[in-house]
Scaffold this motif. Structure first.
Motif, short mmCIF file in Angstrom:
data_model
loop_
_atom_site.label_atom_id
_atom_site.label_comp_id
_atom_site.label_asym_id
_atom_site.label_seq_id
_atom_site.Cartn_x
_atom_site.Cartn_y
_atom_site.Cartn_z
N ALA A 86 0.84 -1.20 0.00
CA ALA A 86 0.00 0.00 0.00
C ALA A 86 0.87 1.24 0.00
CB ALA A 86 -0.92 0.00 1.21
N VAL A 87 0.41 2.28 -0.70
CA VAL A 87 1.14 3.54 -0.79
C VAL A 87 0.17 4.70 -0.59
CG1 VAL A 87 2.92 2.63 -2.35
CG2 VAL A 87 0.84 3.66 -3.31
N LEU A 110 3.37 14.55 -4.08
CA LEU A 110 4.61 14.21 -3.40
C LEU A 110 5.15 12.87 -3.90
CD1 LEU A 110 6.44 15.24 -1.01
CD2 LEU A 110 5.23 13.56 0.39
N PHE A 111 6.44 12.83 -4.21
CA PHE A 111 7.10 11.61 -4.65
C PHE A 111 8.35 11.37 -3.81
CE2 PHE A 111 4.74 13.01 -8.34
CZ PHE A 111 4.22 11.83 -8.87
N ILE A 112 8.77 10.12 -3.78
CA ILE A 112 10.05 9.80 -3.15
C ILE A 112 10.94 9.10 -4.18
CG2 ILE A 112 9.05 9.58 -0.85
CD1 ILE A 112 9.32 6.53 -1.13
N GLU A 113 12.24 9.24 -3.98
CA GLU A 113 13.23 8.44 -4.71
C GLU A 113 13.76 7.41 -3.72
OE1 GLU A 113 17.48 8.82 -7.12
OE2 GLU A 113 16.52 10.62 -6.27
N ARG A 114 13.52 6.15 -4.01
CA ARG A 114 13.91 5.11 -3.07
C ARG A 114 15.43 4.93 -3.05
NH1 ARG A 114 10.24 2.92 -0.42
NH2 ARG A 114 8.06 3.07 -1.02
N GLY A 117 8.64 6.75 -6.62
CA GLY A 117 7.37 6.17 -6.20
C GLY A 117 6.69 7.03 -5.17
N PHE A 118 5.69 6.44 -4.51
CA PHE A 118 5.00 7.07 -3.40
C PHE A 118 5.47 6.41 -2.10
CE2 PHE A 118 1.41 7.46 -6.63
CZ PHE A 118 1.73 8.76 -6.95
N THR A 125 3.78 3.22 -10.34
CA THR A 125 3.54 4.61 -9.95
C THR A 125 3.01 5.41 -11.11
OG1 THR A 125 5.33 4.45 -8.33
CG2 THR A 125 4.57 6.65 -8.89
N TYR A 126 3.54 5.18 -12.29
CA TYR A 126 3.05 5.85 -13.49
C TYR A 126 1.58 5.51 -13.71
CZ TYR A 126 2.70 7.26 -18.40
OH TYR A 126 2.33 7.85 -19.59
N ARG A 127 1.21 4.25 -13.54
CA ARG A 127 -0.18 3.83 -13.74
C ARG A 127 -1.10 4.46 -12.71
NH1 ARG A 127 1.13 -2.39 -13.71
NH2 ARG A 127 -1.11 -2.59 -13.24
N LEU A 128 -0.65 4.59 -11.47
CA LEU A 128 -1.46 5.22 -10.44
C LEU A 128 -1.65 6.71 -10.72
CD1 LEU A 128 0.06 3.51 -7.27
CD2 LEU A 128 -2.26 3.15 -8.18
N VAL A 129 -0.59 7.39 -11.11
CA VAL A 129 -0.69 8.81 -11.45
C VAL A 129 -1.65 9.01 -12.62
CG1 VAL A 129 0.56 10.81 -12.36
CG2 VAL A 129 1.57 9.43 -10.54
#
Length: 204
Positions: free
Chosen positions: A33-34, A48-52, A65-66, A183-187
């Motif tokens: 979950a994100v 808001l995004f993060i770089e893992r 991602g988120f 993440t692209y699909r969610l956005v």
């Protein structure tokens, strides 16, 4: 926090409540979950995004991602997992944010993962982050940056020895990878369901 009718994010909540997200259960798939965290500045929205951080053996190592992660046994539900992970990764308490709704569940194209995404609105101007070792960086992207056609492209990656291509967004930062995959699909779904930006428009 309940959504007030005069909230600057009320339209997002309205849109999310008036379409039926597809809630899925795929046997054998690991649940994760994100949190998609949104804020509004004037008439513009930003996400808001993060770089893992890079970790050997992590399939999402180094990706954009988120905040979020896998659902643990002690989590009440998937939404609780998204909120817990956001606190652990960024030090952000989503209990103080506006819960706006959720998106459909998405499964991994090449890994047995089922991902749930919950949407939150932050209305305070300044947010302080306490970044964990799982996160390399945290940053905002405006909707205008996400839908800029000049940033559209295709990302080529290798999985299990096979080469694939998928749509992506080139970020306005030279030191960051592209936004692609789940993440692209969610956005894409978020933009289509809430801001009426069609998938075709997002991917053109």
């Amino acid at each position: 926090m309940n959504n007030a009718e005069n909230s600057p994010l009320a339209w997002i909540s309205h849109c999310l409540s008036h379409f039926g997200p597809e809630i899925r259960n795929v046997p054998g798939y690991r649940q994760a979950a994100v949190a998609l965290i949104l804020s509004r500045i004037g008439s513009s929205y930003r996400i808001l995004f993060i770089e893992r951080a890079t970790h050997p053996g992590d399939p999402w190592s180094g990706n954009i991602g988120f905040p979020g992660g896998k659902v643990e046994k002690d989590d009440v539900d998937t939404r609780h997992a998204a909120e817990r992970e956001t606190m652990e990764e960024l030090g952000v308490d989503l209990g103080k944010a506006e819960y706006l709704g959720r998106l459909s569940d998405h499964d991994g194209a090449h890994l047995p993962v089922l991902l749930s995404c919950f949407v939150y609105g932050i209305v305070w101007e300044k947010i302080e982050f306490t970044i964990s070792e799982e996160v390399k960086d945290v940053f905002w992207l405006t909707i205008e940056e996400l839908i800029d056609p000049d940033r559209r492209g295709m990302y080529e990656f290798t999985f299990a020895g096979d080469r694939f291509e998928c749509p992506c967004v080139h970020l306005p930062y030279d030191d960051k990878p592209v936004l692609w995959g789940l993440t692209y699909r969610l956005v894409s779904e978020f933009l289509e369901k809430t801001l009426k930006i069609s998938k075709e428009k997002f991917e053109e």
